[in-house]
Write a protein that holds these residues in place. Sequence first.
Motif, PDB file in Angstrom:
ATOM      1  N   UNK A  15      17.513  17.209  -6.134  1.00  0.00           N
ATOM      2  CA  UNK A  15      16.732  17.748  -5.023  1.00  0.00           C
ATOM      3  C   UNK A  15      16.033  16.677  -4.064  1.00  0.00           C
ATOM      4  N   UNK A  16      16.212  16.767  -2.750  1.00  0.00           N
ATOM      5  CA  UNK A  16      15.389  15.915  -1.926  1.00  0.00           C
ATOM      6  C   UNK A  16      14.162  16.436  -1.352  1.00  0.00           C
ATOM      7  N   UNK A  17      12.951  15.664  -1.523  1.00  0.00           N
ATOM      8  CA  UNK A  17      11.779  16.309  -1.101  1.00  0.00           C
ATOM      9  C   UNK A  17      11.528  15.727   0.407  1.00  0.00           C
ATOM     10  N   UNK A  18      11.465  16.309   1.396  1.00  0.00           N
ATOM     11  CA  UNK A  18      10.810  15.973   2.589  1.00  0.00           C
ATOM     12  C   UNK A  18       9.660  15.442   2.735  1.00  0.00           C
ATOM     13  N   UNK A  19       9.153  14.070   2.788  1.00  0.00           N
ATOM     14  CA  UNK A  19       7.702  13.556   2.539  1.00  0.00           C
ATOM     15  C   UNK A  19       7.186  13.376   3.789  1.00  0.00           C
ATOM     16  N   UNK A  20       7.909  13.545   5.045  1.00  0.00           N
ATOM     17  CA  UNK A  20       7.312  13.423   6.169  1.00  0.00           C
ATOM     18  C   UNK A  20       7.579  12.006   6.918  1.00  0.00           C
ATOM     19  N   UNK A  21       7.061  11.886   8.139  1.00  0.00           N
ATOM     20  CA  UNK A  21       7.295  10.754   9.052  1.00  0.00           C
ATOM     21  C   UNK A  21       6.259   9.922   8.901  1.00  0.00           C
ATOM     22  N   UNK A  22       5.119  10.029   8.450  1.00  0.00           N
ATOM     23  CA  UNK A  22       3.949   8.996   8.372  1.00  0.00           C
ATOM     24  C   UNK A  22       4.062   7.867   7.500  1.00  0.00           C
ATOM     25  N   UNK A  23       4.608   8.151   6.347  1.00  0.00           N
ATOM     26  CA  UNK A  23       5.028   7.048   5.727  1.00  0.00           C
ATOM     27  C   UNK A  23       4.057   6.120   5.160  1.00  0.00           C
ATOM     28  N   UNK A  24       4.231   4.738   5.664  1.00  0.00           N
ATOM     29  CA  UNK A  24       3.471   3.596   5.072  1.00  0.00           C
ATOM     30  C   UNK A  24       1.815   3.896   5.717  1.00  0.00           C
ATOM     31  N   UNK A  25       1.725   4.562   6.733  1.00  0.00           N
ATOM     32  CA  UNK A  25       0.198   4.468   7.235  1.00  0.00           C
ATOM     33  C   UNK A  25      -0.264   5.737   6.626  1.00  0.00           C
ATOM     34  N   UNK A  26       0.280   6.906   6.218  1.00  0.00           N
ATOM     35  CA  UNK A  26      -0.253   7.847   5.223  1.00  0.00           C
ATOM     36  C   UNK A  26      -0.670   7.276   3.776  1.00  0.00           C
ATOM     37  N   UNK A  27       0.416   6.409   3.465  1.00  0.00           N
ATOM     38  CA  UNK A  27       0.008   5.887   2.024  1.00  0.00           C
ATOM     39  C   UNK A  27      -0.993   5.081   2.001  1.00  0.00           C
ATOM     40  N   UNK A  28      -1.168   4.294   3.089  1.00  0.00           N
ATOM     41  CA  UNK A  28      -2.494   3.560   3.284  1.00  0.00           C
ATOM     42  C   UNK A  28      -3.654   4.238   3.289  1.00  0.00           C
ATOM     43  N   UNK A  29      -3.430   5.334   3.882  1.00  0.00           N
ATOM     44  CA  UNK A  29      -4.815   6.271   3.862  1.00  0.00           C
ATOM     45  C   UNK A  29      -5.020   6.713   2.401  1.00  0.00           C
ATOM     46  N   UNK A  30      -3.921   7.160   1.802  1.00  0.00           N
ATOM     47  CA  UNK A  30      -4.473   7.735   0.403  1.00  0.00           C
ATOM     48  C   UNK A  30      -4.660   6.633  -0.394  1.00  0.00           C
ATOM     49  N   UNK A  31      -4.128   5.257  -0.229  1.00  0.00           N
ATOM     50  CA  UNK A  31      -4.744   4.354  -1.249  1.00  0.00           C
ATOM     51  C   UNK A  31      -5.894   3.884  -0.848  1.00  0.00           C
ATOM     52  N   UNK A  32      -6.383   3.786   0.248  1.00  0.00           N
ATOM     53  CA  UNK A  32      -7.753   3.638   0.816  1.00  0.00           C
ATOM     54  C   UNK A  32      -8.810   4.754   0.108  1.00  0.00           C
ATOM     55  N   UNK A  33      -8.326   6.055   0.022  1.00  0.00           N
ATOM     56  CA  UNK A  33      -9.164   7.012  -0.748  1.00  0.00           C
ATOM     57  C   UNK A  33      -9.361   6.976  -2.039  1.00  0.00           C
TER      58      UNK A  33
END
Length: 545
Positions: A468-486
């Motif tokens: 199965x392939x999950x469509x994780x979106x376009x934001x990618x690294x910027x979104x990951x950075x925001x999550x890691x900041x939280x």
Amino acid sequence: MSPPHRTTLGLDASTQSLSAVLLNADTGETLWTRSLAYRDDPRLNGYGFEHDTLIIPPREAGEAEQPPRMFIAALDAILSDLQASGQDIAAIAAINTSGQQHGHVYLNAEADKAFKKLREGGEVDTPLVRRLSDVFAYGGAPIWKTANTEKEAADIRTRVGGKAAIIERTGSDMPLRFSIAAHRKIAQRYPDAYAATRHILQISSLIPAVLAGDCAIPIDFGSGCGTGAMNYRSRVWDVTVLDAAARDLPGGPGGLAAKLPPIAHPLAAVGRIARYFQEKFGFSADCKIIAGSGDNPQSKVLAVGDLLSLGTSFVYMIATPDGKVDATGTANAMYDALGRPFNFGCRTNGALTWDRLRKLHGLGAKDYAACDAALASTPSGSRLRFWHPDSESFPIIAANPEVVRLDDGAADFANDYAAVVDSSLGLVYRYGMKIGGCSADDAPVSVCGGPSTSREIMQRIAAIWNRPAIQAGQAGAALGAAVAAAVALVPEAQAAERDAVAEKLRAALYVNCAVVQPDPERVRRYHAPGAFLDQLESAFEKLRA
């Protein structure tokens, strides 16, 4: 009244754009997103890069550099857009940055004073790029596409003791694009620039340094892996590698070590936002600046297991909880922006190559409708073609400027595009499965990046991976950075709480993500004995031989 939600800002300085995601740190809701394309935004024109390649015109084959001032202008522009959006900037509790892996800049002695003045505030009407216009010892920022360092990488590898020795120390077989080889190249080719260098920062550290007004901030150990100079297990600069790189350079290994930053955890707070940004944009004085990391480590934050990132380059990231390195040298060992180990393979000819293929056939670089039509009209695994306009790093092969067609179909866009999609994804999968410690299982593979929005491409990925392939979106690294900041807002001593926050935010972000199941007929076309994947690997090995 209940207190306002805290927010975090994730920034990603990629090859093509600077992107931003503003995230509700408590609920995972995305409040605002923005992406500034370097070649399209008029505020970012005039910095000297080629419109099509996005690099400064190379002086020799394999040189790949971008203008460092462009990143600073892009930061000023995107913060101006954030301010204009009406979002509550004062509520941003932390800013975390992603930067294209391996890219780096060289700062001179003026940088300390210029960055310090940002902490002092004032002069908010002066563009940021003008305030920092004289801080660079070298006019280019070597990036991940660097391929003119073959001799330098070989020198370092040999001096350390060969392939096995360099992998044991750094987790990688000294790829050409890794920063330490570029340092040696520039020191020998441009000794005056190297002598004038006081600080070497990865692009992932440049933006935090600007935001904090401190050009001596630490690099995180995820980006440290991408330099090729850090010991993978001890997470310190490896003295043997530094000696191999710099024993015959001015200042020797000690001189190089003095230019490198200290190493910290990717979630470490490295300062608070400089007064200049408080006064100009309205940030709170308490806003933390997080160490940041490379684009691959930040993207990996969004996945528990394997992640396929379809960006300018394609990166296949495989979780390795035991921290094993790939002794074959096929992959590179790294840590993500939460500090978790993984191995990855990086394919140079990624989405930017697909853009170039469209232009080759006279289509617009963003004519995605024509792409989906091509995939819909061309059965999976029915065409066998390769295109490597740039030297390829995963799996390694020299550039071939023309499309190599090994089937009897027409040389039109539909056939070329479908075939190149199949071959590039198929090679990432096939050689990804050869990475040491990799195990093929049926766990879903997360997919991020612009091409993941195409249903046709996701169907091909699900079939090629047979998962199965999950469509994780376009934001990618910027979104990951925001999550890691939280996550970084949770005290370091509360490891379990940090894990819980990361899982909660991932769950919130994935709740509406599409999951594409592998189609049995497509799987057969790819995986049956003697079918496409077998033909692909055989043809590829003949091509590079």
